[in-house]
Write a protein that holds these residues in place. Structure first.
Motif, short mmCIF file in Angstrom:
data_model
loop_
_atom_site.label_atom_id
_atom_site.label_comp_id
_atom_site.label_asym_id
_atom_site.label_seq_id
_atom_site.Cartn_x
_atom_site.Cartn_y
_atom_site.Cartn_z
N SER A 1 0.84 -1.21 0.00
CA SER A 1 0.00 0.00 0.00
C SER A 1 0.86 1.25 0.00
CB SER A 1 -0.92 0.00 1.22
OG SER A 1 -1.83 -1.07 1.14
N GLU B 1 -2.45 5.04 -3.43
CA GLU B 1 -3.74 5.37 -4.07
C GLU B 1 -3.79 6.89 -4.20
OE1 GLU B 1 -7.35 3.83 -2.59
OE2 GLU B 1 -6.63 1.77 -2.44
N ASP B 2 -3.34 7.39 -5.33
CA ASP B 2 -3.27 8.83 -5.55
C ASP B 2 -3.55 9.07 -7.03
OD1 ASP B 2 -2.56 11.45 -6.07
OD2 ASP B 2 -0.73 11.39 -4.87
N ASN B 3 -4.75 9.51 -7.33
CA ASN B 3 -5.18 9.64 -8.73
C ASN B 3 -4.28 10.55 -9.57
OD1 ASN B 3 -7.22 7.82 -8.81
ND2 ASN B 3 -8.89 9.27 -8.51
N THR C 1 -8.04 6.06 -14.08
CA THR C 1 -8.67 6.35 -12.78
C THR C 1 -10.17 6.07 -12.79
OG1 THR C 1 -9.00 8.65 -13.47
CG2 THR C 1 -7.00 8.17 -12.21
N PRO D 1 -9.87 4.79 -7.21
CA PRO D 1 -8.47 5.06 -6.83
C PRO D 1 -7.67 3.81 -6.51
CG PRO D 1 -9.98 5.68 -5.05
CD PRO D 1 -10.84 5.35 -6.24
N ASP D 2 -8.35 2.67 -6.26
CA ASP D 2 -7.61 1.46 -5.91
C ASP D 2 -7.34 0.57 -7.12
OD1 ASP D 2 -10.37 0.92 -6.16
OD2 ASP D 2 -10.16 -0.93 -4.99
N ASP D 3 -7.87 0.92 -8.30
CA ASP D 3 -7.77 -0.02 -9.43
C ASP D 3 -6.40 -0.03 -10.07
OD1 ASP D 3 -9.21 -1.98 -11.08
OD2 ASP D 3 -8.68 -0.62 -12.70
N PRO E 1 -3.48 1.08 -8.79
CA PRO E 1 -2.55 0.45 -7.83
C PRO E 1 -2.69 -1.07 -7.79
CG PRO E 1 -3.47 2.44 -6.87
CD PRO E 1 -4.20 2.23 -8.19
N ARG F 1 -7.86 -5.21 -4.55
CA ARG F 1 -8.98 -4.26 -4.60
C ARG F 1 -9.58 -4.10 -3.21
NH1 ARG F 1 -11.24 -2.97 -9.48
NH2 ARG F 1 -11.79 -1.09 -8.29
N SER F 2 -10.24 -2.97 -2.97
CA SER F 2 -10.81 -2.65 -1.66
C SER F 2 -12.14 -3.33 -1.39
CB SER F 2 -10.99 -1.13 -1.53
OG SER F 2 -9.75 -0.48 -1.68
#
Lengths: 144, 144, 144
Positions: A73, A78-80, A86, A90-92, A94, A129-130
Motif C-alpha cells: 500500500s 492510491e493517488d489519482n 482512474t 483510486p484502488d484499481d 494500484p 482491490r478494496s
C-alpha cells in the motif's frame, strides 16, 4: 523417478475476498490434490485476474502477511494524480501494479503425493482491490 | 516435436549462503540436468523458503548483481518502525517482502539437452537474510 | 481429465520493441497454439533476456499499460549515481532491476484448446531498454 503413466487434471478454485490482503489457499489446493492419486508431478496455480495475484509467504505469524499488505500500500499509493487510468476508482490502477509486482502463476513440484512446500510456506491469493470480489484460480496438475 | 516417452525426475539442491545477495546456481542445475538424458522438456526450480527467492539475471558483470541487491535494500528498508513482525530481527520482515517481489519458482524449457537460457542469463538464489543459511531448492524435470 | 498421449511442442517468438513499455503478444501465442491440436496442457513462455520481461495485464484500457510503465520508471530511476553498473548506459541497470521485479517466465494452463486466461488478461513482453530491440521468447507446450 518414473516412466510413463503421466496424466493431467484440472480444477477451478473460487476465493471470496473482503478487501486488500492475503487469503491463504494452501488447504483448498492440498485438499483437491489429495483426491487425484498423483504421487509425483507438477501443480500449477494460475489466477485469472489482473488486480489479484499469488504469492507464497510465511504462514506462522499473521503479522507477516499484514506487513506485506501494508508495504504494498505504501509502495503503490492510491493517488489519482499519479495515474491516467482512474475511471475504475483510486484502488484499481494500484491493484494492477501490485499484481505486476507479484505472481500471476505458481508451479509447485509434487512429491509423495504432496506439494513440496517448505515448513513455513503457505500459498496466498493476494487481493489488491478494496471491495469484495470472487476470484478464480485455475489449478492444473500433471503427474502420475 | 515428440510423442510419448515423457518421464519425470527430481532433485534437491542445497545452497550455503553468507548474507544478503545473489548466489549463482546455473552450474549446479546444468550439472544435474546433464545426468538425466533428457533432450527436451521443462525444468522447474522451487525454493522452499519465504526469506530467499530466485531470479534470473545477467551473469557477465558482477556489478549488476551487487546493484540489484543494493536496490532491494533501499526499496525495503530495515526499519522496525515500519513493521509489526520484528521478533526475528530487523532483516526478517524485509526479507519476506523482498522474496514476494521476486520469484519463488522458475520454469525453464529444455532444448537439445540444455536449458534454453539467453546468452547472458544466469539463475540465482537471492538470499534476503543477513546471517548464513542453508537453502533448499527443489528441481523437477519433465521431459524425454 | 486424461490418460496418456502427452506430447511436447516448442517455438521461438520474436518481438520487435521500440523503447520502454509493454508489447502485447497474446495473439501471436494463441495463433501458434491453435496450430498444435492440443486440447489440454500447460504452455510456458520464457524470455531469454535480463532487460526485458513478461507480465499479464489488463488489455482493455491502454492507459493501464502506460501507467504501469510510468510506475516502474519512477520506482527504478535512471540515475547513474545509484548504480555501479553504468557502462551500458543509464537505462541498463534500471532495466535489470525492472526485469527482476516482474517475470522471466509464465506458465498458463490450456483448456479446450485455448489458454485459460481471464476475460481481461493479456500477455505482454515488457521492454525495459530505451532503444529498439529484437526480443526472443521461447514457447514450450506440453499437452494432448
Amino acid at each position: 523417478m518414473s516412466n510413463g503413466g503421466l496424466r493431467q487434471f484440472s480444477h477451478r478454485l473460487h476465493v471470496a475476498t473482503r478487501g486488500k490482503g492475503l487469503y491463504e489457499i494452501t488447504g483448498e489446493i492440498a485438499s483437491w490434490l489429495s483426491g487425484q492419486s498423483v504421487r509425483s508431478g507438477l501443480l500449477t496455480a494460475f489466477v485469472q485476474h489482473t488486480s489479484a495475484s499469488l504469492t507464497i509467504q510465511e504462514n506462522a505469524d499473521p503479522d507477516v502477511i499484514a506487513d506485506l499488505n501494508t508495504f504494498f500500500s505504501r509502495l503503490v499509493p492510491e493517488d489519482n494524480r499519479l495515474y491516467r487510468h482512474t475511471v475504475e476508482g483510486p484502488d484499481d490502477m494500484p491493484a494492477h501494479i501490485r499484481a505486476a509486482l507479484t505472481l500471476t502463476q505458481l508451479s509447485i513440484p509434487i512429491e509423495q503425493g504432496r506439494m513440496a512446500l517448505g515448513t513455513w510456506q503457505g500459498i496466498y491469493l493476494f487481493e489488491h482491490r478494496s471491495s469484495p470480489h470472487r476470484r478464480s484460480v485455475v489449478l492444473h496438475l500433471l503427474g502420475e
